[in-house]
Scaffold this motif. Sequence first.
Motif, mmCIF file in Angstrom:
data_model
loop_
_atom_site.group_PDB
_atom_site.id
_atom_site.type_symbol
_atom_site.label_atom_id
_atom_site.label_comp_id
_atom_site.label_asym_id
_atom_site.label_seq_id
_atom_site.Cartn_x
_atom_site.Cartn_y
_atom_site.Cartn_z
ATOM 1 N N ASP A 65 0.870 -1.176 0.000
ATOM 2 C CA ASP A 65 0.000 0.000 0.000
ATOM 3 C C ASP A 65 0.906 1.224 0.000
ATOM 4 O OD1 ASP A 65 -1.710 2.098 0.443
ATOM 5 O OD2 ASP A 65 -2.721 1.197 2.173
ATOM 6 N N VAL A 66 1.143 1.779 -1.172
ATOM 7 C CA VAL A 66 2.116 2.869 -1.290
ATOM 8 C C VAL A 66 1.603 4.194 -0.733
ATOM 9 C CG1 VAL A 66 3.420 1.848 -3.178
ATOM 10 C CG2 VAL A 66 1.416 3.278 -3.697
ATOM 11 N N SER A 67 0.358 4.233 -0.274
ATOM 12 C CA SER A 67 -0.131 5.437 0.394
ATOM 13 C C SER A 67 0.381 5.508 1.831
ATOM 14 C CB SER A 67 -1.661 5.486 0.388
ATOM 15 O OG SER A 67 -2.221 4.513 1.254
ATOM 16 N N LYS A 68 1.091 4.459 2.273
ATOM 17 C CA LYS A 68 1.686 4.408 3.608
ATOM 18 C C LYS A 68 3.199 4.438 3.462
ATOM 19 C CE LYS A 68 -2.214 1.776 5.441
ATOM 20 N NZ LYS A 68 -2.664 0.499 6.073
ATOM 21 N N ALA A 69 3.841 5.391 4.113
ATOM 22 C CA ALA A 69 5.273 5.601 3.941
ATOM 23 C C ALA A 69 6.092 4.355 4.269
ATOM 24 C CB ALA A 69 5.732 6.780 4.799
ATOM 25 N N GLY A 70 5.731 3.659 5.343
ATOM 26 C CA GLY A 70 6.467 2.464 5.722
ATOM 27 C C GLY A 70 6.397 1.375 4.680
ATOM 28 N N GLU A 71 5.223 1.181 4.096
ATOM 29 C CA GLU A 71 5.071 0.153 3.071
ATOM 30 C C GLU A 71 5.774 0.553 1.778
ATOM 31 O OE1 GLU A 71 1.488 -2.015 2.486
ATOM 32 O OE2 GLU A 71 0.725 -1.563 4.492
ATOM 33 N N ALA A 72 5.802 1.843 1.486
ATOM 34 C CA ALA A 72 6.538 2.314 0.308
ATOM 35 C C ALA A 72 8.015 1.979 0.439
ATOM 36 C CB ALA A 72 6.345 3.823 0.139
ATOM 37 N N GLU A 73 8.552 2.182 1.635
ATOM 38 C CA GLU A 73 9.962 1.880 1.876
ATOM 39 C C GLU A 73 10.239 0.385 1.767
ATOM 40 O OE1 GLU A 73 13.396 2.705 5.290
ATOM 41 O OE2 GLU A 73 11.403 3.601 5.474
ATOM 42 N N LEU A 74 9.357 -0.434 2.318
ATOM 43 C CA LEU A 74 9.524 -1.879 2.234
ATOM 44 C C LEU A 74 9.413 -2.370 0.797
ATOM 45 C CD1 LEU A 74 7.513 -3.098 5.362
ATOM 46 C CD2 LEU A 74 9.975 -3.263 4.999
ATOM 47 N N LEU A 75 8.512 -1.771 0.033
ATOM 48 C CA LEU A 75 8.365 -2.133 -1.376
ATOM 49 C C LEU A 75 9.668 -1.943 -2.119
ATOM 50 C CD1 LEU A 75 6.842 -2.730 -4.040
ATOM 51 C CD2 LEU A 75 6.173 -0.301 -4.064
ATOM 52 N N VAL A 76 10.306 -0.804 -1.929
ATOM 53 C CA VAL A 76 11.562 -0.535 -2.635
ATOM 54 C C VAL A 76 12.657 -1.492 -2.175
ATOM 55 C CG1 VAL A 76 13.366 1.183 -3.022
ATOM 56 C CG2 VAL A 76 10.953 1.860 -3.112
ATOM 57 N N SER A 77 12.699 -1.800 -0.899
ATOM 58 C CA SER A 77 13.693 -2.760 -0.400
ATOM 59 C C SER A 77 13.492 -4.125 -1.040
ATOM 60 C CB SER A 77 13.591 -2.883 1.130
ATOM 61 O OG SER A 77 13.934 -1.676 1.763
ATOM 62 N N GLU A 78 12.232 -4.575 -1.138
ATOM 63 C CA GLU A 78 11.937 -5.866 -1.753
ATOM 64 C C GLU A 78 12.246 -5.834 -3.247
ATOM 65 O OE1 GLU A 78 8.199 -7.720 -0.841
ATOM 66 O OE2 GLU A 78 8.126 -6.770 1.134
ATOM 67 N N ALA A 79 11.970 -4.718 -3.883
ATOM 68 C CA ALA A 79 12.263 -4.581 -5.313
ATOM 69 C C ALA A 79 13.765 -4.695 -5.568
ATOM 70 C CB ALA A 79 11.731 -3.244 -5.823
ATOM 71 N N GLU A 80 14.559 -4.069 -4.725
ATOM 72 C CA GLU A 80 16.014 -4.129 -4.885
ATOM 73 C C GLU A 80 16.542 -5.532 -4.640
ATOM 74 O OE1 GLU A 80 17.187 -1.069 -2.171
ATOM 75 O OE2 GLU A 80 17.029 0.530 -3.690
ATOM 76 N N ARG A 81 15.941 -6.230 -3.677
ATOM 77 C CA ARG A 81 16.359 -7.614 -3.419
ATOM 78 C C ARG A 81 15.953 -8.542 -4.559
ATOM 79 N NH1 ARG A 81 14.926 -6.497 2.043
ATOM 80 N NH2 ARG A 81 12.841 -7.344 1.697
ATOM 81 N N ALA A 82 14.807 -8.277 -5.158
ATOM 82 C CA ALA A 82 14.285 -9.163 -6.196
ATOM 83 C C ALA A 82 15.241 -9.311 -7.366
ATOM 84 C CB ALA A 82 12.929 -8.640 -6.694
#
Length: 255
Positions: A65-82
């Motif tokens: 849920d990119v409307s939440k700052a914490g989830e936006a940060e986790l999304l990018v971390s997971e994207a970089e790991r992927a």
Amino acid sequence: MSFDLTGKVALVTGASGGIGRAIAAALAASGAKVIVNYLNSREAAEEAVESIRQNGGEAVAIQADVSKAGEAELLVSEAERAFGRPVELLVNNAGHLVQRIPNEEMTEEHYSRIMDVNLKSAVFVSKAVIPGMKAAGGGCIVNLTSVAAHNGGGPGASIYAASKAAVIAYTKGLAKEQAVSGIRVNAISPGFIGNTAFHATFTSAAAREATVKGIPLGREGTPEDVAGVALFLVSDLSAYLTGETIEVNGGMFMR
């Protein structure tokens, strides 16, 4: 100069359908490794990923849920790991009208939902990718705004229009701020784009017909019309373009 994005990692928010899915497919077809972000539509996101793979591309689906700052940060971390490297191309496509509500009926909750999904999401996903882009020597950010930012939108859409106008101003400010780091930031302002959940939900058949009659090119836009501009903005063909908003509306609004 070319559309060759081979080896670059691209993140497209709200990419399970419509414009986001078309952009993800276009970037993957040009060689990018794509993260298809979604909120609730897991099946649709997986279908988008499978379509990319069947066409020879690389993609993964990641929920957030990119409307939440914490989830936006986790999304990018997971994207970089992927894909084992920083996100170099970001398309902030996630956005929503949510509901048509006249201003005299506006609630603080509705106001916050609109502003969070349309503006806050772009701010905090961008914040999260910038360190990686700097480490990679640069990158591209594309924000999706709307023709509503210019004309105020339809009935009950004043806050939606305001949020999209804010995206344009944010694009300019971020472009100035990050130019020294080799990060270009631009926006796309779609007009009436058919075959999207937005108009299927919020636009009547009569309004749709009336709108098309006022479009000089005489047709609704397609998600692919927008995807082509996104591809241009993240490619070397737009290397000297930053802080700009490109209108994709068939001539219904001309600056």
